[in-house]
Design an enzyme around this catalytic site. Structure first.
Site, mmCIF file in Angstrom:
data_model
loop_
_atom_site.group_PDB
_atom_site.id
_atom_site.type_symbol
_atom_site.label_atom_id
_atom_site.label_comp_id
_atom_site.label_asym_id
_atom_site.label_seq_id
_atom_site.Cartn_x
_atom_site.Cartn_y
_atom_site.Cartn_z
ATOM 1 N N CYS A 105 12.823 14.491 10.821
ATOM 2 C CA CYS A 105 12.819 13.527 9.727
ATOM 3 C C CYS A 105 12.271 14.177 8.463
ATOM 4 C CB CYS A 105 11.949 12.332 10.114
ATOM 5 S SG CYS A 105 11.838 11.061 8.867
ATOM 6 N N HIS A 148 17.825 5.680 13.856
ATOM 7 C CA HIS A 148 16.718 6.315 13.140
ATOM 8 C C HIS A 148 16.534 5.658 11.772
ATOM 9 C CE1 HIS A 148 14.275 10.021 12.170
ATOM 10 N NE2 HIS A 148 14.581 9.602 10.934
ATOM 11 N N GLU A 149 17.640 5.452 11.039
ATOM 12 C CA GLU A 149 17.555 4.866 9.691
ATOM 13 C C GLU A 149 17.203 3.375 9.740
ATOM 14 O OE1 GLU A 149 17.211 6.967 7.435
ATOM 15 O OE2 GLU A 149 18.037 8.626 8.595
ATOM 16 N N HIS A 152 13.565 3.165 10.106
ATOM 17 C CA HIS A 152 12.872 3.330 8.811
ATOM 18 C C HIS A 152 12.820 2.005 8.062
ATOM 19 C CE1 HIS A 152 11.808 7.502 8.358
ATOM 20 N NE2 HIS A 152 13.044 7.920 8.638
#
Length: 175
Positions: A105, A148-149, A152
């Site tokens: 990341c 993953h995004e 976030h």
């Protein structure tokens, strides 16, 4: 066009852990709002100038909002992909076939970690600008990038998903 601008987008600085914006859930956005359309362009421009980057979320540029971009098309682990896209207010509709793989990341530049994620995914979100609903089916590496995004945007880092210190690794540097 200056080196810090790209196709209408500005290259923004990426925040690093432990910046508090990375651990706060982002706000839902109006995908048709001018500032969200600009943010989408900025995220893509920032992703494009960042070597190895396959996705970037608004919290990573200091903005607590549920907006991210993904483009895994040039990554060697990619099997199938949807090219470059930006989604607002995305959510996972279904997820199957968990697999563990290494993740990195831009907001955690010195570490990678082994993270278990679904390898098949259906995600619903909205396009910036038109506000049109989008449903994407993704597999393998693109599915991992999407999760993953979305993490976030929900205030989570891959560090929150590793099984423990044994699953963290120093990022390799290639000269």
């Amino acid at each position: 066009m200056t080196p810090q601008e790209s196709a209408g987008g500005r290259v923004l600085p990426v925040v690093r852990a432990p910046d508090p914006v990375l651990s706060r859930p982002g706000a839902l956005v109006d995908p048709t709002a001018t500032e969200i359309v600009q943010l989408a362009a900025d995220l893509v421009a920032t992703m494009r100038v960042s070597p190895g980057c396959v996705g970037l979320a608004a919290p990573q540029v200091g903005i607590s909002a549920k907006v991210f971009c993904v483009d895994v098309s040039a990554h060697p682990k990619t099997r199938g992909h949807h090219g470059t896209f930006v989604l607002c207010n995305a959510e996972v509709i279904s997820a199957t076939r968990n697999e563990k793989a290494r993740e990195g990341c831009m907001s955690v530049p010195d570490l990678t970690g082994d993270v278990k994620r679904a390898s098949r995914l259906v995600v619903r979100g909205f396009e910036p600008g038109s506000g049109a609903e989008v449903v994407l089916e993704a597999e393998a590496f693109e599915a991992r990038a999407l999760q993953h995004e979305i993490d976030h945007c929900d205030g989570l880092l891959f560090l929150d998903r590793v099984a423990g210190a044994h699953a963290l690794h120093a990022r390799k540097t290639y000269l």
